[in-house]
Scaffold this motif. Structure first.
Motif, PDB file in Angstrom:
ATOM      1  N   ARG A  25      29.103  -8.956 143.688  1.00  0.00           N
ATOM      2  CA  ARG A  25      28.894  -7.182 142.500  1.00  0.00           C
ATOM      3  C   ARG A  25      27.735  -7.489 141.019  1.00  0.00           C
ATOM      4  O   ARG A  25      29.094  -8.546 141.184  1.00  0.00           O
ATOM      5  CB  ARG A  25      29.915  -6.124 142.597  1.00  0.00           C
ATOM      6  N   VAL A  26      27.737  -6.855 139.864  1.00  0.00           N
ATOM      7  CA  VAL A  26      27.667  -6.811 138.564  1.00  0.00           C
ATOM      8  C   VAL A  26      28.681  -7.637 138.233  1.00  0.00           C
ATOM      9  O   VAL A  26      28.777  -8.521 137.727  1.00  0.00           O
ATOM     10  CB  VAL A  26      27.151  -5.098 138.410  1.00  0.00           C
TER      11      VAL A  26
ATOM     12  N   SER B  15      30.161  -3.754 127.780  1.00  0.00           N
ATOM     13  CA  SER B  15      29.077  -3.393 127.823  1.00  0.00           C
ATOM     14  C   SER B  15      29.056  -3.627 129.174  1.00  0.00           C
ATOM     15  O   SER B  15      27.422  -3.298 129.669  1.00  0.00           O
ATOM     16  CB  SER B  15      28.631  -5.169 128.000  1.00  0.00           C
TER      17      SER B  15
ATOM     18  N   ALA C 163      29.573  -0.770 130.268  1.00  0.00           N
ATOM     19  CA  ALA C 163      30.064   1.257 129.844  1.00  0.00           C
ATOM     20  C   ALA C 163      28.734   2.331 130.207  1.00  0.00           C
ATOM     21  O   ALA C 163      27.627   1.337 129.610  1.00  0.00           O
ATOM     22  CB  ALA C 163      30.641   1.571 128.802  1.00  0.00           C
TER      23      ALA C 163
ATOM     24  N   ARG D 262      26.934   1.916 132.943  1.00  0.00           N
ATOM     25  CA  ARG D 262      25.855   0.843 133.380  1.00  0.00           C
ATOM     26  C   ARG D 262      25.491   1.743 135.043  1.00  0.00           C
ATOM     27  O   ARG D 262      25.860   2.167 135.174  1.00  0.00           O
ATOM     28  CB  ARG D 262      26.147  -0.718 134.154  1.00  0.00           C
ATOM     29  N   PRO D 263      23.470   1.601 135.361  1.00  0.00           N
ATOM     30  CA  PRO D 263      23.097   1.740 136.193  1.00  0.00           C
ATOM     31  C   PRO D 263      24.276   1.621 137.849  1.00  0.00           C
ATOM     32  O   PRO D 263      25.217   1.192 137.965  1.00  0.00           O
ATOM     33  CB  PRO D 263      21.639   1.564 136.739  1.00  0.00           C
ATOM     34  N   LYS D 264      24.695   2.898 138.431  1.00  0.00           N
ATOM     35  CA  LYS D 264      25.017   3.108 139.656  1.00  0.00           C
ATOM     36  C   LYS D 264      24.287   3.266 140.607  1.00  0.00           C
ATOM     37  O   LYS D 264      22.940   2.721 140.249  1.00  0.00           O
ATOM     38  CB  LYS D 264      25.416   4.822 139.652  1.00  0.00           C
ATOM     39  N   TYR D 265      24.818   2.468 141.345  1.00  0.00           N
ATOM     40  CA  TYR D 265      25.108   2.044 142.664  1.00  0.00           C
ATOM     41  C   TYR D 265      25.953   1.806 143.757  1.00  0.00           C
ATOM     42  O   TYR D 265      26.868   1.616 142.954  1.00  0.00           O
ATOM     43  CB  TYR D 265      24.007   0.185 143.022  1.00  0.00           C
ATOM     44  N   ASN D 266      25.896   1.800 144.983  1.00  0.00           N
ATOM     45  CA  ASN D 266      26.972   1.704 145.973  1.00  0.00           C
ATOM     46  C   ASN D 266      27.437  -0.175 145.401  1.00  0.00           C
ATOM     47  O   ASN D 266      27.661  -0.446 146.198  1.00  0.00           O
ATOM     48  CB  ASN D 266      26.998   1.446 147.375  1.00  0.00           C
ATOM     49  N   GLU D 267      28.879   0.254 144.674  1.00  0.00           N
ATOM     50  CA  GLU D 267      30.014  -1.270 145.166  1.00  0.00           C
ATOM     51  C   GLU D 267      30.495  -1.094 146.100  1.00  0.00           C
ATOM     52  O   GLU D 267      31.764  -1.522 145.824  1.00  0.00           O
ATOM     53  CB  GLU D 267      30.547  -1.064 143.500  1.00  0.00           C
ATOM     54  N   ASP D 268      31.015  -0.399 146.955  1.00  0.00           N
ATOM     55  CA  ASP D 268      31.755  -0.162 148.172  1.00  0.00           C
ATOM     56  C   ASP D 268      32.223  -1.765 148.691  1.00  0.00           C
ATOM     57  O   ASP D 268      33.258  -2.540 148.773  1.00  0.00           O
ATOM     58  CB  ASP D 268      31.735   0.655 149.130  1.00  0.00           C
ATOM     59  N   GLY D 269      30.546  -2.480 149.060  1.00  0.00           N
ATOM     60  CA  GLY D 269      30.909  -4.238 149.898  1.00  0.00           C
ATOM     61  C   GLY D 269      32.077  -4.052 151.071  1.00  0.00           C
ATOM     62  O   GLY D 269      32.216  -2.768 151.801  1.00  0.00           O
TER      63      GLY D 269
ATOM     64  N   GLN E 150      36.525   4.277 143.995  1.00  0.00           N
ATOM     65  CA  GLN E 150      36.230   6.116 144.479  1.00  0.00           C
ATOM     66  C   GLN E 150      37.600   6.803 144.226  1.00  0.00           C
ATOM     67  O   GLN E 150      38.255   5.994 143.779  1.00  0.00           O
ATOM     68  CB  GLN E 150      36.688   6.596 146.714  1.00  0.00           C
TER      69      GLN E 150
ATOM     70  N   LYS F 262      33.192   8.552 132.609  1.00  0.00           N
ATOM     71  CA  LYS F 262      32.092   8.915 132.940  1.00  0.00           C
ATOM     72  C   LYS F 262      31.719   7.445 132.127  1.00  0.00           C
ATOM     73  O   LYS F 262      31.161   6.932 132.940  1.00  0.00           O
ATOM     74  CB  LYS F 262      31.126   9.732 132.832  1.00  0.00           C
TER      75      LYS F 262
ATOM     76  N   TYR G 201      33.127   4.455 133.811  1.00  0.00           N
ATOM     77  CA  TYR G 201      33.683   4.464 135.444  1.00  0.00           C
ATOM     78  C   TYR G 201      32.972   3.161 135.534  1.00  0.00           C
ATOM     79  O   TYR G 201      31.953   3.341 135.143  1.00  0.00           O
ATOM     80  CB  TYR G 201      33.110   6.009 135.659  1.00  0.00           C
TER      81      TYR G 201
END
Lengths: 236, 560
Positions: free
Chosen positions: B177-178, B334, B336, B338-345, B382, B403, B406
Motif C-alpha cells: 500500500r502507499v 505529505s 494528508a 492523498r487519493p482514496k482507494y481500498n487499503e484493507d488488503g 475503517q 478528513k 485520515y
C-alpha cells in the motif's frame, strides 16, 4: 433548537430495540445523581458530580458477534441531556448537503451507550461528559438566563467559540471545560464517522469482497506517492 | 479403543496440539484431543463484514473483549473469569488465554517468519541464552511442509534474516500500500531493507479453504478459511481421518504417573458437570500453551517427580521469554489528503522491516545482542472509536481536519528478541486455586539491559524513519523502561519447558520428548530454547509436525 431528540432506530435495526427503548427511557434505579455547581468568583464554575457507580454488567466474554447485543446495558442519559447532546452533535457535525448531521445518524444514542457502559474507560468518560453537559447548561443560564437549547444559534455559538479552541485554555474560566469538551467532541466525531454515512463521508471504501488479487494503489494514488517521494528526496 | 484408554492424548487444540493431532491421525494413530474451552465454529460464528458502528462502543476494547468487540477470542483475553494467575512482588506479567477450540490460532496475527540459522545458534555466537539442539538445515524441510500445508503468502527475499522457502511453497503476497511504500523509500535511504510480510493467509484457494477476499480483519476469525486457524483446517482434516475424538470443556488438572514415574494418562475437570475424569493413555502430548503446559506439569508432582513432572533439571517454568514490544507513530503531512482507494488488503502488513543488523552485530557495533523487526501500521482503516488528536473548533472545518488526517498516520511497532534471565519464571501459587480447584500460576518478570538497550535503539530508529518520511516529532522519546510493553503483552511467551542437548539444563530433547518420561511430549512454544523476534506460531507448528512425525515412527517401531 428545542425539539426533542428521538432515539434513532437506524443505528441498530431490530424489533428488540423497541422493548429496550421503553425500559431505558426511564432512569434506572441506582444511577441517579446529585449535582452541586460551585460558582467560584474569578475562575468560573465547574460542576461537582456525585455519581452513583454504574452497576450494570458488561456484555461478557462470549457475546454473540453476529447479532451484537442491541442494548447491552441500561442507558442513563435523561431526555433533556439527550436533547443537549443532539444540539451539540449538530453544532459539531452539521448537515452538509446530502451528508447528514450528527443527530441524524444517531450520535446521541452512541454517546448514551458509551457513558452508560460499566467499563473503566467509559466510567471515566462519563464524569467528563456529564460535567461538560452540566457546565454548558450552567453557562447558558449564567450568560443568557435560559437553557442551552433555548438559545438562538448565535448565542449558542458564543459559548462554543469560547470552549472549542485550545488557545483559550489560558483563560482560567475555561481551563477545565476545554479539555472536557474536547473529549466529548472526539466521541461525537467517532460516533459520526463510524456510521454508514460517516464512513462514506470520510472516504472509507473497504469492507467489500474483492475477487482475484488485491489490486493495490490506484494510478492516481501512485502518482501522488511519486510526487511525495520526490519532494522528500527519496526513491521508491 | 477402550473408552478410557487412548494411544495418544493431546492436551490443547491450538497451533501445536492441532498439528500434532493432524500428523498422528493421518499416520493412523487414534488420538483424543482435550480442549479447556468451548467448541467453536468459525463458519457460523465469525462476524464477517460487520462494522465498528454496529458493535457496542463502536467495537472498542475493554476487560470483556480486550482486543475489541469482534476479536475472535472466546472466554479469554488477559483475564479468564474464575481462572486467575498471580505475580511476584515488583513483577508485571500478562497472560493471554483463549478458552475455545483452536485456541489462540483463531485470532493470531498470522505473521509467519522462519527462524534462521542465526536464530538457532545465538549462544554459540554471543554466549547468551541457549542454543537449540539442531541446526536450521534440519528444520528447513519441515518449514517447507508446514508452509505448504498451512498456506503462507510472501516471497523469497534472499535477506540474511529471512531464509528462503523452497520453490513453489509460498503463495504470492498482496501488493504493498502507499504508506508502506513510503516507509520503504525512507528506510532505503537509511540503508534499511523492507520486505513483503509472510502471512498464513491464502492468496490462492487450498483444500476446502478459499482465497482471501481482502476484507474483514483476520483477528475476527475467518469464516472462509483464508486466514489460517486450526478450526478451519487441521482439526476438520484430522477428524476426517476418523481417528480423532475431540472433547471440549475439559480442563486438564494434572498428568498421572505410575509407581515407576512413567506417565499413565491425565485427569481433567469436565467444566459442565464439574466432575473429575481420569483417562489413560500410552502417550501424552501437552500443547496447552507454554505456560499452561508448564502449570500442568508443576501440578503433577509425585514421588518420582517431587519438583514437578519431568523436572529433574529444575528448568521447568524457567527461561520464560516474550517478545519485546514498543512503537512510535507520527502524522505524515505529505500523506494528508492523498487519493482514496481500498487499503484493507489482507488487513495486516503487506510490507514490514525485517532485522537488518546481522553485520552490525558481527562487528560489535550494537550495545544489545539480539535483533528486532518493525511492523507497519497505517492506511485508510475503517473508522472506529478513535479519532485523531489536536482537533479544534466545530462544524465543517472540524470535519475537514479529521478528513485531512485520515490515512496519514504511520505507526512502527517493534517486536524484538529477548534473552532468558533468572528473574523471568513461573511457579505455582500454593495459596490460590482457580474455580476448578487447580492451583494457579505465579509469574515473575524483569527485563534486562539487553531488552532495554534494544528498545532504545528501536525507538531512535523509528524516529529517524518517520522523520525521513517528513514527520515532525517534537516530543522527546520515552525512556526504554517506560516504553517497553509488559511481559506477556506481545503474547509470544515461550521457553517454560525448553528443549536442549542435555537433560541437565533442559526439560525435553529435540523431539519435545521429556528427558524424564519417554511417553510425555511437549509440542507448544514451551520447548523453545530461544525466542527470535519473528513470532512463534509458524515454528510451533513446524516443530509439532516434525516431532509428531518422529513420535509416530517410534510408536510404529514399538519403541513407545
Amino acid at each position: 433548537m428545542t425539539e426533542k431528540y428521538e432515539v434513532k432506530l437506524s443505528r441498530r435495526e431490530s424489533l428488540k430495540w423497541l422493548g429496550a427503548l421503553s425500559a431505558s427511557s426511564l432512569i434506572p434505579a441506582g444511577v441517579a445523581f446529585a449535582v452541586e455547581t460551585e460558582l467560584t468568583k474569578g475562575i468560573g464554575h465547574w460542576p461537582t458530580l456525585k455519581l452513583s457507580p454504574i452497576t450494570a454488567k458488561g456484555y461478557g466474554k462470549d457475546p454473540n458477534l453476529i447479532i451484537p447485543p442491541k442494548s447491552p446495558w441500561p442507558k442513563t442519559l435523561t431526555q433533556s441531556q439527550l436533547n443537549l447532546v443532539a444540539t451539540l452533535s449538530d453544532i459539531l457535525v452539521p448537515r452538509e448537503g446530502e451528508v447528514p448531521s450528527g443527530s441524524e445518524v444517531g450520535v446521541p444514542d452512541v454517546v448514551d451507550e458509551w457513558v452508560s457502559a460499566p467499563y473503566s474507560r467509559q466510567q471515566r468518560d462519563r464524569t467528563t461528559i456529564l460535567s461538560t453537559l452540566l457546565w454548558i447548561g450552567d453557562e447558558a443560564k449564567l450568560r443568557f438566563g435560559k437553557t442551552f437549547n433555548e438559545l438562538s444559534s448565535a448565542e449558542q455559538l458564543m459559548i462554543i467559540d469560547d470552549i472549542a479552541y485550545d488557545k483559550n485554555v489560558k483563560n482560567e474560566e475555561f481551563a477545565q471545560i476545554i479539555p472536557a469538551f474536547s473529549r466529548f467532541r472526539s466521541l461525537v466525531l467517532a460516533a459520526f464517522f463510524s456510521s454508514p454515512a460517516g464512513m462514506k463521508d470520510i472516504g472509507y471504501i473497504g469492507n467489500v469482497p474483492i475477487m482475484g488479487d488485491y489490486p493495490g494503489p490506484t494510478k492516481e494514488a501512485m502518482v501522488h506517492l511519486e510526487q511525495v517521494v520526490k519532494k522528500l528526496g527519496l526513491t521508491l | 479403543m477402550n473408552e478410557n484408554k487412548y494411544p495418544v492424548i493431546v492436551v490443547g487444540s491450538g497451533a501445536g496440539g492441532a498439528m500434532a493431532a493432524y500428523v498422528l491421525t493421518k499416520a493412523g494413530h487414534k488420538v483424543l484431543m482435550l480442549e479447556a474451552g468451548r467448541d467453536y465454529d468459525p463458519k457460523t460464528e465469525t462476524p464477517m463484514f460487520k462494522t465498528n458502528g454496529e458493535a457496542p462502543l463502536m467495537g472498542s476494547g475493554n476487560v470483556d473483549k480486550d482486543f475489541g468487540f469482534y476479536d475472535a477470542t472466546v472466554d479469554g483475553g488477559w483475564s479468564v473469569p474464575g481462572e486467575p494467575y498471580t505475580t511476584g512482588e515488583d513483577s508485571e506479567f500478562l497472560w493471554w488465554r483463549a478458552r475455545m477450540l483452536g485456541g489462540r490460532t483463531n485470532h493470531w496475527g498470522r505473521y509467519s517468519l522462519r527462524f534462521s540459522e542465526h536464530d538457532f545458534k545465538g549462544k554459540s555466537r554471543d554466549g547468551l541464552g541457549a542454543d537449540w539442539p539442531f541446526e536450521y538445515h534440519e528444520l528447513a524441510p519441515w518449514y517447507d511442509k508446514t508452509e505448504s500445508l498451512v498456506g503462507v503468502c510472501g516471497t523469497n527475499t534472499g535477506l540474511d534474516d529471512m531464509p528462503d522457502s523452497s520453490e513453489g511453497v509460498l503463495q504470492p503476497p498482496p501488493k504493498p500500500r502507499v504508506p508502506e511504500l513510503l516507509v520503504a523509500a525512507a528506510a532505503k535511504k537509511l540503508g534499511i531493507p523492507t520486505a513483503p510480510m509472510h502471512r498464513a493467509v491464502l492468496t490462492r484457494a487450498k483444500d476446502d479453504r478459499q482465497a482471501c477476499f481482502y476484507a474483514t480483519p483476520c483477528g475476527h476469525g475467518c469464516s472462509i478459511g483464508a486466514a489460517f486457524q486450526t478450526t478451519t483446517s487441521l482439526i476438520p482434516m484430522a477428524k476426517a481421518t476418523g481417528n480423532l475424538k475431540v472433547v471440549t470443556d475439559a480442563m486438564v488438572k494434572n498428568v498421572t504417573v505410575d509407581d515407576q514415574g512413567k506417565v499413565t494418562g491425565v485427569t481433567y475437570i469436565d467444566k459442565n458437570s464439574h466432575e473429575e475424569v481420569s483417562l489413560q493413555a500410552k502417550v501424552v502430548i501437552l500443547a496447552a500453551s507454554a505456560c499452561e503446559s508448564a502449570r500442568i506439569m508443576m501440578n503433577s508432582k509425585s514421588k518420582h517427580h517431587p519438583k514437578g513432572l519431568a523436572n529433574s533439571s529444575g528448568q521447568l517454568g524457567r527461561n520464560i521469554m516474550d517478545s519485546t514490544g514498543t512503537g512510535l507513530g507520527a502524522f505524515i503531512p505529505s500523506l494528508a489528503g492523498r487519493p482514496k482507494y481500498n487499503e484493507d488488503g489482507h488487513t495486516a502488513n503487506h510490507l514490514f522491516i525485517p532485522w537488518w543488523g546481522h553485520k552490525a552485530h558481527a562487528n560489535n557495533e550494537l550495545d544489545f545482542p539480539r535483533g528486532y523487526h518493525f511492523e507497519i501500521s497505517s492506511g485508510f482503516k475503517q473508522p472506529g472509536s478513535g479519532v485523531s488528536s489536536g482537533l479544534q473548533g466545530y462544524g465543517s472545518s472540524l470535519k475537514q481536519q479529521v478528513k485531512d488526517k485520515y490515512g496519514a498516520f504511520v505507526y512502527l511497532s517493534l517486536r524484538g528478541e529477548m534473552l532468558p534471565n533468572e528473574h523471568c519464571y513461573m511457579e505455582i501459587d500454593e495459596d490460590v486455586k482457580d474455580k476448578w480447584g487447580i492451583p494457579v500460576a505465579k509469574f515473575h518478570w524483569k527485563w534486562s539491559k539487553h531488552e532495554l538497550n534494544q528498545v532504545e535503539h528501536g525507538l531512535k530508529t523509528a524516529k529517524e524513519i518517520l522523520e525521513t518520511m517528513g514527520a515532525t516529532i517534537n516530543h522527546p522519546l520515552p525512556s526504554a523502561e517506560k516504553a517497553i510493553l509488559k511481559g506477556g503483552q506481545i503474547i509470544h511467551e515461550v521457553g517454560s519447558t525448553r528443549m536442549g542437548a542435555s537433560p541437565k539444563d533442559s526439560v525435553t530433547n529435540q523431539w519435545g520428548q521429556t528427558w524424564d518420561c519417554d511417553n510425555l511430549f511437549v509440542m507448544d512454544a514451551g520447548v523453545f530454547a530461544s525466542n527470535p523476534h519473528k513470532n512463534c506460531t509458524l515454528t510451533i507448528m513446524t516443530l509439532a509436525m516434525r516431532n509428531a512425525s518422529w513420535l509416530s515412527e517410534q510408536m510404529k517401531k514399538g519403541a513407545l
